[in-house]
Structure formats: structure tokens, C-alpha cells
Design a protein around this motif. Structure first.
Motif, short mmCIF file in Angstrom:
data_model
loop_
_atom_site.label_atom_id
_atom_site.label_comp_id
_atom_site.label_asym_id
_atom_site.label_seq_id
_atom_site.Cartn_x
_atom_site.Cartn_y
_atom_site.Cartn_z
N SER A 616 15.33 9.91 -6.16
CA SER A 616 14.69 10.07 -4.86
C SER A 616 15.20 9.06 -3.85
N SER A 617 15.10 9.43 -2.58
CA SER A 617 15.35 8.48 -1.49
C SER A 617 14.06 7.79 -1.08
N SER A 618 12.95 8.17 -1.70
CA SER A 618 11.63 7.77 -1.22
C SER A 618 10.96 6.72 -2.09
N ASP A 619 10.46 5.67 -1.44
CA ASP A 619 9.52 4.78 -2.11
C ASP A 619 8.13 5.37 -2.00
N TRP A 620 7.17 4.74 -2.66
CA TRP A 620 5.79 5.21 -2.59
C TRP A 620 5.01 4.34 -1.60
N MET A 621 5.47 4.40 -0.36
CA MET A 621 4.82 3.73 0.75
C MET A 621 4.36 4.82 1.73
N THR A 622 3.39 4.49 2.55
CA THR A 622 2.85 5.49 3.48
C THR A 622 3.95 6.04 4.38
N ARG A 623 4.84 5.17 4.85
CA ARG A 623 5.90 5.63 5.76
C ARG A 623 6.80 6.65 5.08
N ASN A 624 7.09 6.48 3.78
CA ASN A 624 7.96 7.41 3.07
C ASN A 624 7.27 8.73 2.77
#
Length: 696
Positions: A616-624
Motif C-alpha cells: 500500500s501507499s497508505s499509512d493508517w492516519m486520518t489524512r491517508n
């Protein structure tokens, strides 16, 4: 997720604060500078990374908290366990402690350098005549023409102080004059910060540019008659938030250009000064700058902008550097043959920097030249300063391909570079898409269409990292090369969304933020919970840069309470508190900081033999999850799935560079009685062994 289903505990018992967690990540970077097992010059470079990270923290995160305070909001809900004003005080206290620690570490490293016959000398330590001659000539020829010197007056309006530039505050005193005269000397950023002096008696000598200027202050100020002169360093950090204009008559590039320019006049969020400066001079500067907030004023050492230590000269001393690990080829692909032909047969995985980044360039260059390739679509977030990716795309456009580039102009601190490349590509006939209103495009994807017979066949790459050849040498990232029709059909749909933002597509294979990511991740977590409830085993393994979204953390807590085992590797911000009885006893978290920067995001759901694996390119942060376009891609090829799981497990078993993440946030190294396993070097050996097995 209903948080009421969790044990009734306070937020401070359930979550680590994001900003404090980030500072603890940077403390782990500082640990590398302190570690005597790390090669000496590499330790200096970690001091530079620590300093550079801290600059960005103040420009972004600290500035955000400061704005909340100035707006008169307590901000407890937005900022987690602390009110905003309380958090500012805590951040300042931690930073002052870390700065003091970094100065001790730096002094220790300099002492160690002396034992290696490398001497970093100050202006008052010059004893060799050849050094005096060299320094004076270097100053007149190289430094003086680049020097900006500003005479200050008590009643004047202070000229603009450049963000993150280092300045010497010069105090000039003359007998009979009631007030001293002050000046600012800007350290030229166009010159290397470290000046290598002539070698003497087999000793290497280095002088910091600031001290070289100090040595020549009499030359700079010789028109003034003075009795004493002294110089102390200061630095200002400004708010990096972009204020995009709403004038509909201007293009987005025009608005962004103005906004970037506006950063130069943004509010100061940190004033760092040499703590040996006298009180009168410090007060004079603060009054002139209009800085009143004590939380923004940070005492430091003699030198600022220690980020420049990232470029400390190696002096040919390879014994004081990490040994270079030569990037390896990917088994089954040759850079001398057609890469598209091989991808048509099966999927391949590139894991930089263990594998060479050249495969991505090969993919794009082959597509640019192949007469059968008709279209190329790619997302760009950050590019190298001299980008072979951009060159390949321009080459493709010149060869008549339809090239579409979704370029994210708002990639923080890369805005100007991306605008430069955008203009360059547009001039060469590349079609550009400038983002999605309200969302940053953070995905790293590319798809090409090739006419084979009477049909168009797609080939693509999906990555966890930017298409940046420079960072690929030091960032670990996975890139999937695939011709899977279903995955690439979803990728093509995503490019259609970039064109027509009002149409939200459905995706059968990819998990796309912000449309479906939360629910998809929740379903995957719930599936493991259901396995446990049915008498089986539930297992989740995650590798992320950061996790800070409370709702998804609550889902992991609930899964832990249900009996799901959760192992996590989180490099940076981690707001989850593992190992708490009744809440997270089945969760363990480590962070690995070493030679390379750990950057891939990997999600593994299920136990041995039944794993669902994603990159994934995504972290588990609200912005992502909510504010960016991200791509999470399933891995279907059994060999690649096995490879990702095995390399993940190497990282999970690290007992040399792994630190345990706990509520105490003490960055304790993981220790056990197992043989030493340093995961980054073990991962290189893993791929080396795979290559040797193939050769045999």
C-alpha cells in the motif's frame, strides 16, 4: 467502531499523542547517532537527519498546534490526550532535552574523529600557516562574494529573515559608544557547510563555514572602528502551511506559486539561538523579530542547521562508512531484454534498495520506444532532482505516445520542484492532471496500454514508494510489476476518476482511499475476529510508517480483546499502546531504525497458508484514509506473496535495531537470547541467497 464497547479508560490510557510519538521516533534516529557500533561518519549523518526531521516537525506539526492555541481553542479532541497549550509546553521541554542530548553526542563524535586523525577546528584553533593562507584565500574567492550582511538598528524594521537559514548575529562594541552595533551575516547556503583544509602531518582538517566566516570578521567589518567583536548563531523556522488563494481567475500553478512565496513571510514557530549569547543581544533580537512566545524560543549550541551533517565529507575514509550493498537484480528479469515480455508471463516484485531501481526506468523507457505502446498513465508525488522518470515520460511523448501524468503539486516541500517538472513536461506535450479538489493524490501507480494483435493489453506498476531514483537508494519500498487484467482495470478506473472527479467508481480488487479504505480494512480485521470466534486462529501483521487514526486503533484493540494476535512494525508515529491487559495484550509493536529508511506499507491478514497480502501507499492516519487518494493492492502471485511474508518476518524478528513501542516510550532495544538478527542486512542476504540459488 463504537468506542463505548471498549473498557472505560481515559484517552491518555488508550492512545499515545501523535506529536510526542513523533518526537520519540526522532529520538530513535538520535540513538543511531549515539550508537558506537554505527560507523563514525554515518553517526554524524544521523545527527543531520535528526536535525532535518526536527525542522520539518516545527514547520508542520508544531505550527499546527500553535495555530490552534492562537485561535483560542484548547483543541483536546483534535490533539488527543493534551490540550493545545499544554502540548506546546511539553513539546518544547522534550525538544530542549533532545537538543542538549544531541550536542553531547556531537561532541563525543568529534572527539572520536580526532582519534581517527580527523580534526574539526574552530577559528581560534588554527595553528598551521598553510591553513591561515588557505582560509583567507577561500574566504576572498568563494565566501565573500556570496555573503549577505545586514547592519541592524534599534529603530529599523528588520529585513526578511530567511526560513531555516543560519545567521551569525554580530555584536560590535566601541569604547565611548553607549550602545553596541549589531549585524546579521547569512551563512551562504550555496556553499558546502564543511570546508576541507589542506592535510598536515597525515591529519585531515575540516572547518565549518561559520567558523571560517568568524575568522574573517575583521575583513567584513573593517570599515568600522571597534574594540571588540563577537558572533553567535540564530535560526528561525516558519509555519509551512500553504494559504492557497481562492481567486478563480488564476491558474492553480499561479496560486500555488504565490502561496509558496508567502511561506517566506509566514509566522515564526521556532527561534533557536546559541545559548552562550548575552542577554542584551538576545532581547534586542527578540524585540526586533517580534517574538514573545517563550514556547517558540529554543536554546541551542554554537552551530545550527546541523542537518548539513548529512553531507559531512567522507575524506575517502570508507572504514568510517557503511559498506556499500550493491543493488541486486530481480530474479527472472534482465535489464538487457524486454521487461514487458517477461511481465506478460508473470508478476515480479522489486524491493529497493536491495534491488536496483533501474527496473522502473527500464519499464518506462521500453514503453517510450515500443511502437506498440499507445498510452502511458502515471501518478507523480516526488521526483529526484534530476529525474530519469520525467525524462522517460518526455521521451514517450516525443515518440507520439499519449502520456498522462497526474502530478501532485501540493507534495509538501516538493511543490516548487513538481511545478518545474510540470511546466517542463507540459511544454513537451505531456498531458497533466493537477490533483483532485480536496484530496492529495499520494498513490504510486502506472499503467501502459500496448496494442497486441487487435486488442490493447495493459501492463503496470504499483509501488509503496515514490518514483524517485535518489530516495530509492536509501528508502526500502516494494514495487509490483504486473499484467494482471483485473488489477490494471481498477488502476485505469482510478485514472478515469482523476479526470472526472464527480464519478466514484467501484473497484473489485484494489482498496482505494478515501472511498472504500476504512470499510475494507474494517472487514479484513473483522474477518480475523470471526475466525477466533469460530474456534480458529486470527492473525494480523502490519508494517506501516505511521498509525494515528483513533477509530482504526480501536478496531485493533477490539480484535486484540477477541483473541486476534497482532504484530506490527511501525517506523514513525504510533498512537497505539500495545501490551495493556484487557485492551491490547495481543498486540506487539516494534520500530526498526537502521541504515535504510523503512518505508513500505504491508498488510497481512490470516495465518500460515491462508494469508491475504497487500502492499500500500497508505499509512493508517486520518489524512491517508480520508484526505488522500491511496492505493492498497492485493498480491495474488504465490511466490511474491511468500517473499513479502518472509521479508516481513525478517523485520519482525530483528533483535539488533528493533525498539519496542510501549506506553513508556523509552525506545528500549528489543533484547532476547536468540542469535543476533539485523533485519536490513539479513534481508539483503535473503535476496543474495535467492540469486545464488537461481544461479546454481
Amino acid at each position: 467502531m463504537n468506542r463505548k464497547s471498549l473498557p472505560p479508560v481515559n484517552d491518555e490510557d488508550r492512545y499515545l499523542n501523535r506529536e510526542i510519538s513523533w518526537l520519540q521516533f526522532n529520538a530513535r534516529v538520535l540513538q543511531e547517532a549515539e550508537d558506537e557500533k554505527v560507523p563514525l561518519i554515518e553517526r554524524l549523518r544521523f545527527v543531520g537527519i535528526f536535525s532535518n526531521n526536527l525542522d520539518e516537525f516545527f514547520k508542520v506539526r508544531y505550527a499546527t498546534v500553535k495555530r490552534i492555541v492562537e485561535a483560542g481553542k484548547k483543541g483536546r479532541k483534535a490533539l488527543g490526550v493534551y490540550a493545545a497549550d499544554e502540548l506546546l509546553e511539553k513539546i518544547t521541554r522534550i525538544v530542549i532535552e533532545q537538543q542538549a542530548e544531541s550536542l553531547k553526542i556531537l561532541e563525543n563524535i568529534h572527539n572520536k574523529l580526532e582519534t581517527e586523525r580527523i580534526l574539526v577546528i574552530r577559528e581560534d584553533g588554527i595553528t598551521h600557516p598553510e591553513h591561515i593562507e588557505f582560509i583567507k584565500n577561500f574566504f576572498m574567492e568563494r565566501v565573500s562574494p556570496a555573503l549577505v550582511t545586514i547592519i541592524l538598528d534599534h529603530d529599523m524594521e528588520l529585513p526578511r529573515i530567511q526560513d531555516l537559514e543560519a545567521y551569525l548575529t554580530v555584536k560590535i562594541k566601541k569604547k565611548g559608544r553607549s550602545r553596541p552595533m549589531y549585524a546579521l551575516v547569512e551563512i551562504p547556503s550555496s556553499l558546502d557547510r564543511f570546508v576541507v583544509l589542506p592535510k598536515v602531518d597525515e591529519n585531515d582538517y575540516i572547518m565549518i563555514l561559520d567558523d571560517l566566516i568568524r575568522f574573517n570578521l575583521d575583513v567584513v567589518f573593517n570599515i568600522f572602528e571597534y574594540d571588540s567583536i563577537s558572533a553567535h548563531m540564530i535560526k528561525i523556522t516558519r509555519d509551512a502551511e500553504l494559504d492557497i488563494e481562492s481567486d478563480l481567475g488564476k491558474s492553480f500553478i499561479e496560486k500555488l506559486s504565490r502561496s509558496i512565496k508567502g511561506r517566506e513571510d509566514a509566522e515564526p514557530v521556532r527561534f533557536v539561538y546559541d545559548q552562550s549569547i548575552d542577554d542584551h543581544t538576545l532581547t534586542f533580537l527578540l524585540n526586533l523579530l517580534g517574538i514573545e512566545n517563550n514556547d517558540s524560543i529554543i536554546p541551542g549550541g554554537r552551530y545550527h542547521n546541523r542537518k548539513d551533517y548529512m553531507a559531512f565529507p567522507s575524506l575517502g575514509r570508507t572504514d568510517l562508512l557503511y559498506s556499500r550493498l550493491k543493488p541486486l537484480p530481480i530474479n527472472g528479469i534482465s535489464l538487457n531484454d524486454s521487461i514487458l515480455k517477461r511481465i506478460a508471463e508473470r508478476d515480479f516484485l522489486q524491493y529497493t534498495p536491495y534491488h536496483t531501481f533501474a527496473y522502473i526506468i527500464k519499464f518506462l523507457r521500453e514503453a517510450a520506444l515500443d511502437p506498440k505502446v499507445k498510452t502511458i498513465k502515471i501518478t507523480i508525488y516526488r521526483l529526484a532532482k534530476i529525474s530519469h522518470v520525467a525524462s522517460a515520460l518526455i521521451n514517450a511523448a516525443k515518440n507520439g505516445k499519449q502520456v498522462t501524468v497526474q502530478i501532485e503539486l501540493r507534495a509538501r516541500f516538493d511543490e516548487a520542484s513538481n511545478m518545474m517538472y510540470a511546466n517542463q513536461m507540459q511544454d513537451e506535450g505531456v498531458r497533466l492532471i493537477f490533483g483532485v479538489p480536496g484530496l492529495k493524490v499520494h498513490s504510486k501507480i502506472c499503467v501502459i496500454e500496448r496494442l497486441e494483435g487487435s486488442t490493447l493489453k495493459r501492463y503496470g506498476i504499483i509501488s509503496t514508494g515514490n518514483f524517485n531514483g535518489n530516495t530509492a537508494r536509501i528508502y526500502t519500498d516494494y514495487t509490483l510489476f504486473t499484467a494482471n487484467r483485473e488489477i490494471l482495470k481498477d488502476i485505469d478506473k482510478l485514472f478515469n476518476f482523476f479526470d472526472t472527479n464527480y464519478i466514484v467508481n467501484t473497484y473489485k480488487h484494489l482498496i482505494i482511499s478515501p472511498h472504500y479504505a476504512r470499510n475494507s480494512f474494517y472487514k479484513l480485521i473483522n474477518k480475523e475476529v470471526t475466525k477466533v470466534k469460530n474456534g480458529g486462529e486470527g492473525y494480523i501483521r502490519l508494517k506501516l510508517n505511521s498509525i494515528s487514526n483513533y477509530e482504526i486503533i480501536d478496531k485493533l484493540y477490539a480484535a486484540s480483546q477477541a483473541g486476534v494476535k497482532i504484530d506490527m512494525i511501525v517506523r514513525g508515529v504510533c498512537c497505539i499502546i500495545p501490551g495493556v491487559k484487557g485492551m491490547s495484550e495481543n498486540i506487539s509493536v516494534i520500530s526498526v531504525i537502521d541504515k535504510f529508511l523503512e518505508h513500505p506499507r504491508v498488510l497481512i491478514f490470516g495465518s500460515e497458508g491462508s494469508e491475504a497480502v497487500f502492499i500500500s501507499s497508505s499509512d493508517w492516519m486520518t489524512r491517508n484514509l480520508d484526505n488522500r487518494v491511496e492505493v492498497t493492492c492485493p498480491i495474488y502471485d504465490p511466490e511474491i506473496k511468500k517473499e513479502i511474508i518472509e521479508t516481513f518476518m525478517i523485520g519482525l524478528h530483528d533483535n539488533v535495531k528493533a525498539r519496542a513501542i510501549t506506553k513508556a516510550q523509552d525506545n528500549a532495544y528489543r533484547k532476547n537470547d536468540k542469535p543476533a538478527l539485523r533485519s536490513q542486512f539479513a534481508t539483503y542476504d535473503y535476496y543474495l541467497n535467492k540469486m545464488e540459488e537461481l544461479d546454481s
